[in-house]
Every structure is written in structure tokens, then in C-alpha cells.
Design a protein around this motif. Sequence first.
Motif, PDB file in Angstrom:
ATOM      1  N   GLN A  42     -56.426 -12.505 -10.381  1.00  0.00           N
ATOM      2  CA  GLN A  42     -56.630 -11.303 -11.193  1.00  0.00           C
ATOM      3  C   GLN A  42     -57.225 -10.246 -10.277  1.00  0.00           C
ATOM      4  O   GLN A  42     -57.869 -10.558  -9.278  1.00  0.00           O
ATOM      5  CB  GLN A  42     -57.585 -11.617 -12.351  1.00  0.00           C
ATOM      6  N   CYS A  80     -55.662   0.640  -8.747  1.00  0.00           N
ATOM      7  CA  CYS A  80     -55.421   0.501 -10.184  1.00  0.00           C
ATOM      8  C   CYS A  80     -54.213   1.317 -10.627  1.00  0.00           C
ATOM      9  O   CYS A  80     -54.099   2.506 -10.300  1.00  0.00           O
ATOM     10  CB  CYS A  80     -56.670   0.954 -10.948  1.00  0.00           C
ATOM     11  N   ARG A 132     -53.687   2.220 -13.588  1.00  0.00           N
ATOM     12  CA  ARG A 132     -54.102   3.128 -14.666  1.00  0.00           C
ATOM     13  C   ARG A 132     -54.787   4.377 -14.139  1.00  0.00           C
ATOM     14  O   ARG A 132     -54.455   5.490 -14.548  1.00  0.00           O
ATOM     15  CB  ARG A 132     -55.042   2.397 -15.627  1.00  0.00           C
ATOM     16  N   ARG A 135     -47.647 -10.648 -11.189  1.00  0.00           N
ATOM     17  CA  ARG A 135     -46.473 -10.570 -12.054  1.00  0.00           C
ATOM     18  C   ARG A 135     -45.360 -11.452 -11.517  1.00  0.00           C
ATOM     19  O   ARG A 135     -45.243 -11.689 -10.310  1.00  0.00           O
ATOM     20  CB  ARG A 135     -45.977  -9.132 -12.179  1.00  0.00           C
ATOM     21  N   GLU A 164     -57.652  -4.652 -16.207  1.00  0.00           N
ATOM     22  CA  GLU A 164     -57.433  -5.951 -15.588  1.00  0.00           C
ATOM     23  C   GLU A 164     -55.962  -6.069 -15.212  1.00  0.00           C
ATOM     24  O   GLU A 164     -55.082  -5.769 -16.019  1.00  0.00           O
ATOM     25  CB  GLU A 164     -57.821  -7.077 -16.545  1.00  0.00           C
ATOM     26  N   HIS A 165     -55.704  -6.520 -13.988  1.00  0.00           N
ATOM     27  CA  HIS A 165     -54.333  -6.637 -13.498  1.00  0.00           C
ATOM     28  C   HIS A 165     -54.082  -8.080 -13.075  1.00  0.00           C
ATOM     29  O   HIS A 165     -54.959  -8.726 -12.502  1.00  0.00           O
ATOM     30  CB  HIS A 165     -54.108  -5.695 -12.314  1.00  0.00           C
ATOM     31  N   HIS A 217     -51.220  -4.302  -4.435  1.00  0.00           N
ATOM     32  CA  HIS A 217     -51.851  -3.859  -5.681  1.00  0.00           C
ATOM     33  C   HIS A 217     -53.357  -3.685  -5.526  1.00  0.00           C
ATOM     34  O   HIS A 217     -54.148  -4.112  -6.364  1.00  0.00           O
ATOM     35  CB  HIS A 217     -51.547  -4.851  -6.809  1.00  0.00           C
ATOM     36  N   THR A 259     -59.209  -1.610  -6.574  1.00  0.00           N
ATOM     37  CA  THR A 259     -59.467  -2.779  -7.422  1.00  0.00           C
ATOM     38  C   THR A 259     -60.111  -3.888  -6.586  1.00  0.00           C
ATOM     39  O   THR A 259     -60.076  -3.860  -5.363  1.00  0.00           O
ATOM     40  CB  THR A 259     -58.169  -3.303  -8.054  1.00  0.00           C
TER      41      THR A 259
END
Length: 291
Positions: free
Chosen positions: A140, A125, A127, A153, A149-150, A122, A132
Motif C-alpha cells: 500500500q 498521489c 489525487r 493494481r 490510500e493507493h 507511483h 506518498t
Amino acid sequence: MAAPAVAFSGSPLDRADNIRCDPDALGGLMDWRARLLKLDGLIPGITNDGTLEWGTLADAADDAELVFLGLLDGKACFAAVPEEGAGGPADPRAWQVLGLLQPADLALYGGARSLVDWHARHSFCARCGSPTKPAKGGWQRNCPACGAEHFPRTDPVTIMLVEHEDRLLLGRQPRFPPRMYSALAGFVEPGETIEEAVAREVLEEAGVTVHDVEYVASQPWPFPSQLMIGCHAKASDDALTIDRTELDDARWFTRGELLEAREAGPQGNDTIIYPRPFAIARTLIDWWLDR
């Protein structure tokens, strides 16, 4: 009966959320006393004593992204993000290594693996597609371009024992070794309760309607990062309609058959190989047999 203990649970780390949120406090812990979890990609280093291998922050590459795992015996613990993540089942080489670890080390490693694997997969981003950067000690990732902000999960998965007249329904997926059967399982979908997910998955995969769903135990499963929610349910009848796109086979096993398979060891018997020790399916079947 108390919930059974499961593999990958019971980490001895203090997650120290207050330190994650304080860059100065975190920076103050990144000294010669800090510990670095040794990893070969996502496979843990193991000492001759069968414990996790630790180094110092000096062992990390100059450009490595470090994540703060927490505090252990008062020392800050970190892990480096690998160049590539796995995003799926463990490397087959890892199972033999994991079999050497004691429960506390196994739990510590499992949490670290999930976290660094997430970072490796990850780095851009979701989005806007921009690179990132890690934040809050690695719990985070922030996008400098769009401000998104990711967060790491965890995907909820129901895994269930289905019982009918003192027999259990178990299935086998195409990727399983011959004769290996396990509890049915499936991801919880948006808008579902745990009980609804159990009922839907069993109906979809085996054509069986269930009722009286009860929670038994849960397991953090770091391949890549699921929360396995172990349940028990009663079947309304024993007629099977197997979804062959999901399962190679499903069948009912008597208590005697499962006891015999467990006693037979890793190779099982002529009918079934018992689930591997790390899997919550084994914990659930043991719970059912021994209660």
C-alpha cells in the motif's frame, strides 16, 4: 481436462498478510536472517546454479524503500524499489535471464517485479500530487497530505483462442518479429464481463463474431502487472475484417500447421513462429493441440 500450468504462477512464498498489517511483527523480521532479492533495476540476479540470487538487508542502499514479499522457508524476503520503473514490456536483456529460472523462482520473481515496479511509478498521489509513503510492508502507499490510500493494481486482460472447423485464429502485432503469431488479446473494459470482453475484442480486431466462450487458465504477467485470462471461443464463421491499426495480420491456422511449427522449435517454420515459452498463448495452443 485440468487447467494447464502457466509461467509466473505457483510462487512458493507465504504472503503472510497478517505480518504486513503488523509493523512490530514486520520490524522484528528485519534482521540478519532476512533475505533481499538481488535486482539490477528490474532484472533479477542469477547464481551460477541458475537460481535467484539473494543477499541480506545490509546489501540495500541506506535510502532504499523495501517491500516485504513474504516468507520463504521461515525467512522474511524483501526487495528494494528501483529508482525507475518500466511500466511496460521486459527489457530485452531479461528474456535470456528468465529462461534460466525454474518455475517457482520465475513465479517469485514475477510477483516481486510487479510490486517494485508499481512503487517506482507511483511515488506521488494520484489525487493531490503529493509524495506518498509505503505502508503495510509495501502493499500500500499512503498520502500524508490528503489521506488517500493507493494499492498495487492488476489489470485484467482476456487472451483467447478462436476456433472454427478445427482451425485457430491467430494474429500478429506490428511489434512482433516476422512470422510470429499469437492469440488475440485485449484489456477488459469497465462494465464488461470476461465473456463480453472476449467477444468485443475478437469482433474489433478481426471482425469475427464468437460464441460459447469458456475459461481455460490464467497467468500473472509482470510486464508491468496484468492478469491474463485465457479463454476459448467458437467462431460463427471464418470471414475476417482485420483492424490494421491493431494487427499487422490475422489468419486461420490448421492443427497440422501448428503442430509443425511447435515441432520446428524457436525458429518456427516458413509460416509461423510459435509463441515464446513464457507466454500463456503458447500454453493455450498446447492445450488445444493436446486435448
